[in-house]
Design an enzyme around this catalytic site. Structure first.
Site, PDB file in Angstrom:
ATOM      1  N   ASP A  41      34.940   8.833  41.478  1.00  0.00           N
ATOM      2  CA  ASP A  41      35.210  10.065  42.236  1.00  0.00           C
ATOM      3  C   ASP A  41      36.630  10.553  41.937  1.00  0.00           C
ATOM      4  O   ASP A  41      37.018  11.635  42.382  1.00  0.00           O
ATOM      5  CB  ASP A  41      34.959   9.875  43.737  1.00  0.00           C
ATOM      6  CG  ASP A  41      35.888   8.855  44.370  1.00  0.00           C
ATOM      7  OD1 ASP A  41      36.617   8.145  43.643  1.00  0.00           O
ATOM      8  OD2 ASP A  41      35.895   8.765  45.616  1.00  0.00           O
ATOM      9  N   SER A  42      37.379   9.776  41.127  1.00  0.00           N
ATOM     10  CA  SER A  42      38.663  10.265  40.615  1.00  0.00           C
ATOM     11  C   SER A  42      38.469  11.503  39.749  1.00  0.00           C
ATOM     12  O   SER A  42      39.435  12.183  39.401  1.00  0.00           O
ATOM     13  CB  SER A  42      39.376   9.168  39.817  1.00  0.00           C
ATOM     14  OG  SER A  42      38.487   8.570  38.889  1.00  0.00           O
ATOM     15  N   LYS A 110      28.737   2.425  43.160  1.00  0.00           N
ATOM     16  CA  LYS A 110      29.906   1.772  43.769  1.00  0.00           C
ATOM     17  C   LYS A 110      30.169   2.433  45.115  1.00  0.00           C
ATOM     18  O   LYS A 110      30.072   3.659  45.229  1.00  0.00           O
ATOM     19  CB  LYS A 110      31.147   1.903  42.879  1.00  0.00           C
ATOM     20  CG  LYS A 110      32.415   1.349  43.542  1.00  0.00           C
ATOM     21  CD  LYS A 110      33.574   1.214  42.582  1.00  0.00           C
ATOM     22  CE  LYS A 110      34.394   2.455  42.390  1.00  0.00           C
ATOM     23  NZ  LYS A 110      35.004   2.999  43.623  1.00  0.00           N
ATOM     24  N   GLU A 112      33.072   2.570  48.217  1.00  0.00           N
ATOM     25  CA  GLU A 112      34.339   2.151  48.814  1.00  0.00           C
ATOM     26  C   GLU A 112      33.978   1.451  50.119  1.00  0.00           C
ATOM     27  O   GLU A 112      33.339   2.025  51.004  1.00  0.00           O
ATOM     28  CB  GLU A 112      35.260   3.355  49.027  1.00  0.00           C
ATOM     29  CG  GLU A 112      35.788   3.863  47.702  1.00  0.00           C
ATOM     30  CD  GLU A 112      36.960   4.823  47.810  1.00  0.00           C
ATOM     31  OE1 GLU A 112      37.517   4.969  48.915  1.00  0.00           O
ATOM     32  OE2 GLU A 112      37.313   5.407  46.781  1.00  0.00           O
ATOM     33  N   GLU A 178      41.522  -2.920  44.531  1.00  0.00           N
ATOM     34  CA  GLU A 178      42.530  -1.940  44.104  1.00  0.00           C
ATOM     35  C   GLU A 178      43.856  -2.131  44.838  1.00  0.00           C
ATOM     36  O   GLU A 178      43.897  -2.218  46.076  1.00  0.00           O
ATOM     37  CB  GLU A 178      41.979  -0.518  44.340  1.00  0.00           C
ATOM     38  CG  GLU A 178      42.958   0.566  43.926  1.00  0.00           C
ATOM     39  CD  GLU A 178      42.349   1.949  43.783  1.00  0.00           C
ATOM     40  OE1 GLU A 178      41.112   2.088  43.885  1.00  0.00           O
ATOM     41  OE2 GLU A 178      43.126   2.904  43.558  1.00  0.00           O
TER      42      GLU A 178
HETATM   43  O1  KIV Z   1      37.263   6.709  41.162  1.00  0.00           O
HETATM   44  C1  KIV Z   1      37.834   5.848  40.475  1.00  0.00           C
HETATM   45  O2  KIV Z   1      38.371   6.134  39.411  1.00  0.00           O
HETATM   46  C2  KIV Z   1      37.853   4.483  40.984  1.00  0.00           C
HETATM   47  C3  KIV Z   1      38.513   3.416  40.198  1.00  0.00           C
HETATM   48  C4  KIV Z   1      39.733   3.649  39.542  1.00  0.00           C
HETATM   49  C5  KIV Z   1      38.235   2.047  40.615  1.00  0.00           C
HETATM   50  O3  KIV Z   1      37.321   4.228  42.011  1.00  0.00           O
END
Ligand code: KIV
Length: 268
Positions: A41-42, A110, A112, A178
């Protein structure tokens, strides 16, 4: 790669994981042999111009995941479930996660993680949706915790170890850790059998993950725990400036970039 192969990799050669948000980047990561591609989600701050990850939608992650999956043959593709796509209503969360496998061809999701994801992780894995957990700094909680190092005192470190164990027990196949102290990264890795994938969590995790934009030098800066291994931003600037100069000077397009049809000579 399947979830079981990743589980078996704990304690073996370090796992490599990077983010990707589009097909050409995913193809390069896959060709080079990166084990896991995370559609993070980055994408929100790195590619979509948002200030944080919070505005990212399920549709945006699904579309990027589908592009990444189309270009990936060997790596495991994980869809990072965005803020509020889980955590409020369990049935809705299952539909959102299932959509990533059914429509976008992800291999896993994934989440959180926290207290609220233990039972959801159990439910998802029971119905065949592999889950990667994520503890420590979880940017979707930035309004609660800030974007700071986590697990820095005894109580919060113990809570992270406890949650790691509970997510393993609930069926998670791996765990992203993280921005936590390296000795906590080592302690969590010791405490659970599934692989830990660290980002700012020290050298003792079973694998490492970074955002691809930082690794290739595309983002404007890098986090203190990250590293640029290239300078794509500068190469882009040079290429774009070269194009601009060539058009402005009339050098581009040249003879070899143009074609002429004899039949059209009479048109004028
Ligand atoms: O969204 C992301 O990029 C992440 C990672 C860097 C672990 O969750």
């Amino acid at each position: 790669m399947r979830a079981q192969e990743i589980r078996d990799a704990a304690g073996e050669e370090p796992l490599t994981m990077l983010t990707a948000y589009d097909a050409p980047t995913a193809a390069v990561l896959d060709e080079v042999g990166v084990d896991v591609i995370l559609v993070g989600d980055s994408i929100g701050n790195l590619r979509l111009g948002y200030d944080s990850t919070l505005p990212v939608t399920v549709d945006e992650i699904a579309s990027a995941t589908a592009a990444v999956a189309r270009a990936t043959e060997d790596a495991m593709v994980i869809a990072d479930m965005p803020f509020l796509s889980f955590g409020a209503d369990e049935d809705e969360a299952i539909q959102h996660c299932g959509r990533m496998l059914k429509e976008a061809n992800a291999d896993a999701v994934k989440l959180e993680s926290g207290q609220h994801t233990v039972e959801l992780t159990r439910r998802l894995t029971q119905i065949g949706i592999p889950v990667q957990a994520h503890l420590g700094l979880t940017p979707q909680s930035e309004n609660e915790t800030g974007l700071f190092r986590q697990g820095t005192d005894e109580d919060s470190a113990r809570e992270i170890v406890d949650l790691a164990e509970r997510h393993e027990e609930a069926g998670a196949f791996s765990l992203v850790l993280e921005h936590v102290p390296a000795n906590l990264g080592a302690a969590v890795t010791e405490a659970i059998d599934i692989p830990t994938i660290g980002i700012g969590a020290g050298p003792d995790c079973d694998g490492q993950v970074l955002t691809v934009d930082e690794v290739i030098g595309l983002s404007e800066g890098v986090a203190p725990f990250s590293k640029a291994f290239g300078n794509v931003r500068e190469e882009m600037r040079e290429a774009v400036a070269g194009y601009r100069d060539a058009v402005e000077s009339g050098e581009f397009p040249a003879e070899e970039h143009s074609h002429y049809e004899d039949d059209l000579d009479d048109v004028y």
